[in-house]
Enzyme design. Structure first.
Site, mmCIF file in Angstrom:
data_model
loop_
_atom_site.group_PDB
_atom_site.id
_atom_site.type_symbol
_atom_site.label_atom_id
_atom_site.label_comp_id
_atom_site.label_asym_id
_atom_site.label_seq_id
_atom_site.Cartn_x
_atom_site.Cartn_y
_atom_site.Cartn_z
ATOM 1 N N TYR A 159 103.403 33.290 18.177
ATOM 2 C CA TYR A 159 104.213 34.231 18.934
ATOM 3 C C TYR A 159 103.735 35.675 18.767
ATOM 4 O O TYR A 159 103.380 36.312 19.760
ATOM 5 C CB TYR A 159 105.706 34.104 18.591
ATOM 6 N N LYS A 163 101.895 38.109 21.633
ATOM 7 C CA LYS A 163 102.473 39.388 22.069
ATOM 8 C C LYS A 163 101.475 40.527 21.838
ATOM 9 O O LYS A 163 101.349 41.439 22.644
ATOM 10 C CB LYS A 163 103.788 39.665 21.337
HETATM 11 N N1 LIG Z 1 114.980 38.767 21.667
HETATM 12 C C1 LIG Z 1 114.426 39.699 20.898
HETATM 13 O O1 LIG Z 1 114.923 40.007 19.813
HETATM 14 C C2 LIG Z 1 113.174 40.382 21.357
HETATM 15 C C3 LIG Z 1 112.518 40.032 22.541
HETATM 16 N N2 LIG Z 1 111.375 40.709 22.913
HETATM 17 C C4 LIG Z 1 110.680 40.375 24.159
HETATM 18 O O2 LIG Z 1 111.589 40.563 25.236
HETATM 19 C C5 LIG Z 1 111.281 39.670 26.308
HETATM 20 C C6 LIG Z 1 112.525 38.917 26.708
HETATM 21 O O3 LIG Z 1 112.964 38.220 25.561
HETATM 22 P P1 LIG Z 1 114.390 37.487 25.542
HETATM 23 O O4 LIG Z 1 115.221 38.021 26.650
HETATM 24 O O5 LIG Z 1 114.897 37.541 24.156
HETATM 25 O O6 LIG Z 1 113.967 35.981 25.844
HETATM 26 P P2 LIG Z 1 114.597 34.917 26.837
HETATM 27 O O7 LIG Z 1 113.976 33.617 26.484
HETATM 28 O O8 LIG Z 1 116.080 35.023 26.858
HETATM 29 O O9 LIG Z 1 114.070 35.408 28.266
HETATM 30 C C7 LIG Z 1 112.764 35.155 28.689
HETATM 31 C C8 LIG Z 1 112.818 34.832 30.175
HETATM 32 O O10 LIG Z 1 111.489 34.564 30.618
HETATM 33 C C9 LIG Z 1 111.522 33.402 31.425
HETATM 34 N N3 LIG Z 1 110.243 32.692 31.369
HETATM 35 C C10 LIG Z 1 109.745 32.004 30.314
HETATM 36 N N4 LIG Z 1 108.572 31.430 30.655
HETATM 37 C C11 LIG Z 1 108.331 31.771 31.964
HETATM 38 C C12 LIG Z 1 107.307 31.487 32.880
HETATM 39 N N5 LIG Z 1 106.280 30.706 32.550
HETATM 40 N N6 LIG Z 1 107.392 32.007 34.122
HETATM 41 C C13 LIG Z 1 108.450 32.775 34.465
HETATM 42 N N7 LIG Z 1 109.468 33.084 33.652
HETATM 43 C C14 LIG Z 1 109.395 32.580 32.410
HETATM 44 C C15 LIG Z 1 112.641 32.531 30.849
HETATM 45 O O11 LIG Z 1 113.118 31.606 31.814
HETATM 46 C C16 LIG Z 1 113.670 33.586 30.467
HETATM 47 O O12 LIG Z 1 114.574 33.825 31.517
HETATM 48 C C17 LIG Z 1 110.161 38.765 25.784
HETATM 49 O O13 LIG Z 1 108.928 39.196 26.303
HETATM 50 C C18 LIG Z 1 110.195 38.943 24.270
HETATM 51 O O14 LIG Z 1 108.930 38.755 23.702
HETATM 52 C C19 LIG Z 1 110.872 41.710 22.149
HETATM 53 C C20 LIG Z 1 111.481 42.073 20.980
HETATM 54 C C21 LIG Z 1 112.685 41.453 20.498
HETATM 55 C C1 LIG Z 2 117.661 31.155 7.927
HETATM 56 C C2 LIG Z 2 117.778 32.562 7.376
HETATM 57 C C3 LIG Z 2 116.544 32.945 6.593
HETATM 58 C C4 LIG Z 2 118.022 33.561 8.519
HETATM 59 O O1 LIG Z 2 118.291 34.814 7.979
HETATM 60 C C5 LIG Z 2 116.825 33.581 9.482
HETATM 61 C C6 LIG Z 2 116.937 34.698 10.507
HETATM 62 C C7 LIG Z 2 115.826 34.550 11.571
HETATM 63 C C8 LIG Z 2 116.223 33.459 12.562
HETATM 64 C C9 LIG Z 2 115.589 35.920 12.248
HETATM 65 C C10 LIG Z 2 115.174 36.975 11.212
HETATM 66 C C11 LIG Z 2 114.280 37.974 11.950
HETATM 67 C C12 LIG Z 2 114.348 37.535 13.406
HETATM 68 C C13 LIG Z 2 113.200 37.966 14.324
HETATM 69 C C14 LIG Z 2 113.085 39.504 14.372
HETATM 70 O O2 LIG Z 2 114.296 40.082 14.832
HETATM 71 C C15 LIG Z 2 111.945 39.941 15.286
HETATM 72 C C16 LIG Z 2 111.844 39.213 16.586
HETATM 73 C C17 LIG Z 2 111.177 39.828 17.614
HETATM 74 C C18 LIG Z 2 110.936 39.160 18.864
HETATM 75 O O3 LIG Z 2 110.121 39.622 19.668
HETATM 76 C C19 LIG Z 2 111.583 37.866 19.148
HETATM 77 C C20 LIG Z 2 112.639 37.465 18.142
HETATM 78 C C21 LIG Z 2 112.250 37.771 16.678
HETATM 79 C C22 LIG Z 2 111.029 36.935 16.308
HETATM 80 C C23 LIG Z 2 113.477 37.437 15.761
HETATM 81 C C24 LIG Z 2 113.752 35.920 15.742
HETATM 82 C C25 LIG Z 2 114.821 35.503 14.704
HETATM 83 C C26 LIG Z 2 114.469 36.006 13.307
HETATM 84 C C27 LIG Z 2 113.202 35.358 12.810
#
Ligand SMILES: NC(=O)C1=CN([C@@H]2O[C@H](COP(=O)(O)OP(=O)(O)OC[C@H]3O[C@@H](n4cnc5c(N)ncnc54)[C@H](O)[C@@H]3O)[C@@H](O)[C@H]2O)C=CC1
Ligand SMILES: CC(C)[C@@H](O)CC[C@@H](C)[C@H]1CC[C@H]2[C@@H]3[C@H](O)CC4=CC(=O)CC[C@]4(C)[C@H]3CC[C@]12C
Length: 369
Positions: A159, A163
């Site tokens: 992952y 990214k």
């Molecule tokens: N959730 C988090 O804590 C963080 C997320 N991000 C980034 O933010 C973005 C969105 O993440 P989330 O909303 O958490 O994930 P999510 O899984 O809720 O949303 C991702 C979306 O992309 C779509 N998708 C996946 N594969 C696809 C494909 N092949 N073609 C078209 N659409 C596709 C999915 O259907 C989904 O709607 C990602 O790029 C992720 O890397 C960055 C930092 C933190």
């Molecule tokens: C089981 C326990 C050890 C529990 O505390 C595990 C938590 C774990 C699921 C999360 C801890 C840190 C998170 C990640 C972090 O916030 C950074 C992220 C960035 C992204 O782009 C996608 C999500 C994630 C990897 C996020 C996922 C969940 C954790 C690993």
């Protein structure tokens, strides 16, 4: 003031627009971008809620498609002025293969970039991640760092590796000539751990706590800070950066920006309790209840079980070697680069972010009962 026809002239495309972050970006654009004429939402899985958006003044176009399919991406991008690329496979639990993660996150981003170049779209915002920086495989802490803080960004997990590669491709594409001869202007936003309405992991942790009689057991020292940012502020930063990128291409093109707000610096577990506590859960232990070596053993056991069971079923618990290392390594940001470059200020205070998240969880709880 330009007339309404002139004012509403832009076509935006949001890939991943039905995801956790994507949906908030879509709704924020409709609320905060007055120049929007058409909003295209491109996703592998379209949500039923999209229908309710089609009654407003902005043309909302839902496009079911796959970013790994170049022709589908090109068809969706053609005619767009701005692309916000949030689509991605966010998997640190071993659900998807490394090849699939790479195909979606890297090849999918390549397809978006090439579609912009081939069809003449000039502005591209990429949703990157803190994980592009760290925590690295050596477990080095990143304590309230910024975009210029030196840090050995070394990754092995599919992952973060995907990214990092995708972000690199987006930034390298800045300045390429698009169809029509104008330069492509790109930038990347790096959210830390996003929380808020629709966060699946928070939902999973909540239900895990319910199964354990309303208790969660501390696994991580409270001293380990983990950066978190409210999804509404991340969405707002996407809308603002997409707008200002058009006004300040020389300053903002090719830049990366951490996503940040006033969310407090806490351990991952203590931060979650800000929302889980008001929903009736209790975090047991003022320090980890199990020694770290035992947690590592249990994480490794989960990874082994996942491998053994894969032919029969998907076993993907929260605890695995990668998630344990992530949670156990301090990674927080302290920066104002977005404020300096494009005037970003969080739209939601910490109190508002917390209240909105708690309300979402309580509504989820009542619907579950
Ligand atoms: N959730 C988090 O804590 C963080 C997320 N991000 C980034 O933010 C973005 C969105 O993440 P989330 O909303 O958490 O994930 P999510 O899984 O809720 O949303 C991702 C979306 O992309 C779509 N998708 C996946 N594969 C696809 C494909 N092949 N073609 C078209 N659409 C596709 C999915 O259907 C989904 O709607 C990602 O790029 C992720 O890397 C960055 C930092 C933190
Ligand atoms: C089981 C326990 C050890 C529990 O505390 C595990 C938590 C774990 C699921 C999360 C801890 C840190 C998170 C990640 C972090 O916030 C950074 C992220 C960035 C992204 O782009 C996608 C999500 C994630 C990897 C996020 C996922 C969940 C954790 C690993």
């Amino acid at each position: 003031m330009a007339d309404s026809a002139q004012a509403q002239k832009l076509v935006y495309l949001v890939t991943g627009g039905c995801g956790f972050l994507g949906e908030h970006v879509v709704r924020m654009l409709l609320q905060q971008e007055p120049r929007l004429r058409e909003l295209r939402i491109f996703d592998l899985h379209l949500g039923p809620w999209l229908e309710e958006l089609k009654t407003g003044p902005v043309q909302v176009t839902a496009i079911q498609g796959d970013v790994t399919q170049a022709h589908e991406v090109a068809a969706a991008v053609a005619g767009a002025h701005v692309v916000i690329h949030t689509a991605g496979l966010v998997d640190v639990f071993g659900r998807a293969s490394p090849e699939t993660i790479h195909e979606v996150n890297v090849q999918g981003t390549k397809n978006v970039i090439e579609a912009c170049v081939q069809t003449g779209t000039q502005f591209l915002v990429y949703t990157s991640s803190m994980e592009v920086v760290g925590p690295n495989i050596k477990g080095h802490p990143f304590y309230r760092g910024n975009e210029d803080t030196p840090y050995e960004a070394v990754h092995r997990h599919p992952y973060p590796s995907s990214k990092a590669r995708a972000e690199q491709l987006v930034l390298e594409a800045n300045g390429r000539k698009v169809r029509g001869g104008l330069p492509l202007v790109t930038c990347a936003l790096r959210p830390t751990g996003i929380y808020g309405e629709g966060h699946q992991i928070m939902r999973d942790i909540y239900y895990q706590g319910l199964r354990l009689g309303g208790r969660l057991f501390r696994a991580i020292p409270a001293s380990v800070e983990h950066g978190r940012v409210y999804v509404g502020n991340v969405a707002w930063m996407h809308v603002l950066v997409a707008r200002e990128l058009q006004q300040r291409p020389a300053l903002m093109g090719g830049q990366v920006y951490f996503c940040y707000d006033k969310s407090p610096y806490k351990s991952y577990e203590d931060f979650n309790m800000e929302f889980l506590g008001p929903c009736g859960l209790r975090l047991v232990g003022t320090r980890p209840l199990l020694p770290y070596w035992l947690l590592m053993f249990l994480a490794a056991l989960n990874a082994l079980l996942q491998w053994l069971l894969r032919p029969l079923l998907l076993y993907a618990p929260l605890l695995n070697p990668y998630t344990l290392a992530m949670a156990n390594t301090t990674f927080t940001v302290s920066t104002n680069k977005a404020q300096r470059h494009f005037g970003y200020e969080p739209l939601f205070s910490w109190e508002e972010s917390r209240t909105r998240t708690i309300r979402w969880m309580q509504a989820m709880d009542s619907s579950a009962q």
